[in-house]
Enzyme design. Structure first.
Site, PDB file in Angstrom:
ATOM      1  N   MET A  26       0.819 -11.477  -1.513  1.00 34.70           N
ATOM      2  CA  MET A  26       1.525 -11.556  -2.802  1.00 34.70           C
ATOM      3  C   MET A  26       2.047 -12.997  -3.252  1.00 34.70           C
ATOM      4  O   MET A  26       2.968 -13.099  -3.787  1.00 34.70           O
ATOM      5  CB  MET A  26       2.793 -10.446  -2.509  1.00 34.70           C
ATOM      6  N   ASP A  36       0.125   4.487  -2.697  1.00 32.87           N
ATOM      7  CA  ASP A  36       0.442   3.174  -3.546  1.00 32.87           C
ATOM      8  C   ASP A  36      -0.863   2.746  -4.364  1.00 32.87           C
ATOM      9  O   ASP A  36      -1.988   3.006  -3.813  1.00 32.87           O
ATOM     10  CB  ASP A  36       0.699   2.009  -2.311  1.00 32.87           C
ATOM     11  N   LYS A  89       2.993   0.439  -7.315  1.00 33.55           N
ATOM     12  CA  LYS A  89       3.725  -0.764  -7.982  1.00 33.55           C
ATOM     13  C   LYS A  89       2.876  -1.897  -7.926  1.00 33.55           C
ATOM     14  O   LYS A  89       2.633  -2.499  -6.901  1.00 33.55           O
ATOM     15  CB  LYS A  89       5.124  -1.048  -7.569  1.00 33.55           C
TER      16      LYS A  89
END
Length: 262
Positions: free
Chosen positions: A173, A39, A60
């Site tokens: 996030m 990732d 991503k």
């Protein structure tokens, strides 16, 4: 062509960023891998442990997806059947907003052997490395770990509940929702809680800014703090100042520090 090796998936948590914070079990998994799917938040130095594996980036990030989650699931199965042992390398811990369980469930449906190697979550490791104790006697008896952005790109409703709690709140996030988060706290509280935001936690490029609910947005703008970063809100942040001198003396990481007059 199907591999003669047993198709297997190992979900591996790579830790928060510092290469030395990966576990021995994770290193052994990488050394035995035939394929590594990694990732965006993984420190690429860790890929050196997988010297005999095919390496595929499937990261991503906001507005940029190398693969969709469905494509990653399909890639895990196809690679395992073709090559054998697939290591799915994820930042932090794979089961903390990492979709590790989803990938395990998908692989099991296709008969793959599966294993999980836990990692140090950034929600725990980054505050600790910055001298922030998420729980502290007489200050915080618990902590919340919340995603700032849900799968439908909305702000988590749990932030409304957490903002009314005495618990320390760690938001992952959440930088693109910072204004909304601060607005919720200002609406639900009258006290000016301490806030720490740590970018690239545990890495040499780490930057940290400390302020309060009423000052943090301005400080983030002035210091150009951005993702990837975690947000820590709570009275425990106030005591970080006691450890700053120690960290500056013993570590080379740059500390952007704003003293609190609290």
């Amino acid at each position: 062509m199907r591999s003669l090796k047993t198709p297997k998936l190992t979900i591996v948590g790579a830790g928060p960023g510092d290469v030395e914070l990966i576990t021995l079990k994770a290193i052994k998994a990488l050394e035995s891998a035939d394929v590594v799917l990694y990732d965006a938040l993984v420190n690429e130095e860790l890929l050196e442990y997988a010297s005999n594996a095919e390496i595929v980036f499937v990261g991503k990030r906001l507005g940029c997806h190398a693969y969709t989650q469905d494509q990653i699931n399909e890639l895990i199965v196809s690679m395992a059947n073709r090559y054998g042992h697939v290591v799915r390398l994820k930042g932090g811990d794979s089961f903390v907003f990492g979709r590790g369980s989803e990938e395990i469930d998908y692989a099991v449906k296709f008969g793959l052997e599966t294993a999980v190697v836990p990692g140090i979550s950034s929600a725990l490791g980054v505050p600790a490395s910055a001298g922030i104790s998420l729980t502290e006697r007489k200050i915080a008896e618990s902590f919340w770990v919340i995603t700032g952005t849900t799968s439908n790109h909305k702000l988590s409703n749990d932030i409304h509940l957490a903002s009314k709690s005495a618990a320390t709140v760690v938001i992952l996030m959440g930088m693109h929702k910072l204004d909304e988060i601060i607005s919720i706290y200002q609406k639900n509280r009258t006290d000016d809680l301490p806030v720490a935001i740590i970018q690239n936690g545990t890495k040499n490029s780490e930057q940290k800014v400390i302020g309060t609910i009423n000052t943090i947005t301005k400080l983030v703008s002035e210091k150009n703090i951005s993702s990837p970063a975690i947000i820590v809100i709570g009275e425990v942040v106030k005591n970080t100042s006691k450890l700053t001198e120690y960290f500056q003396e013993h570590f080379d990481d740059e500390f952007i520090f704003q003293n609190l007059n609290l």
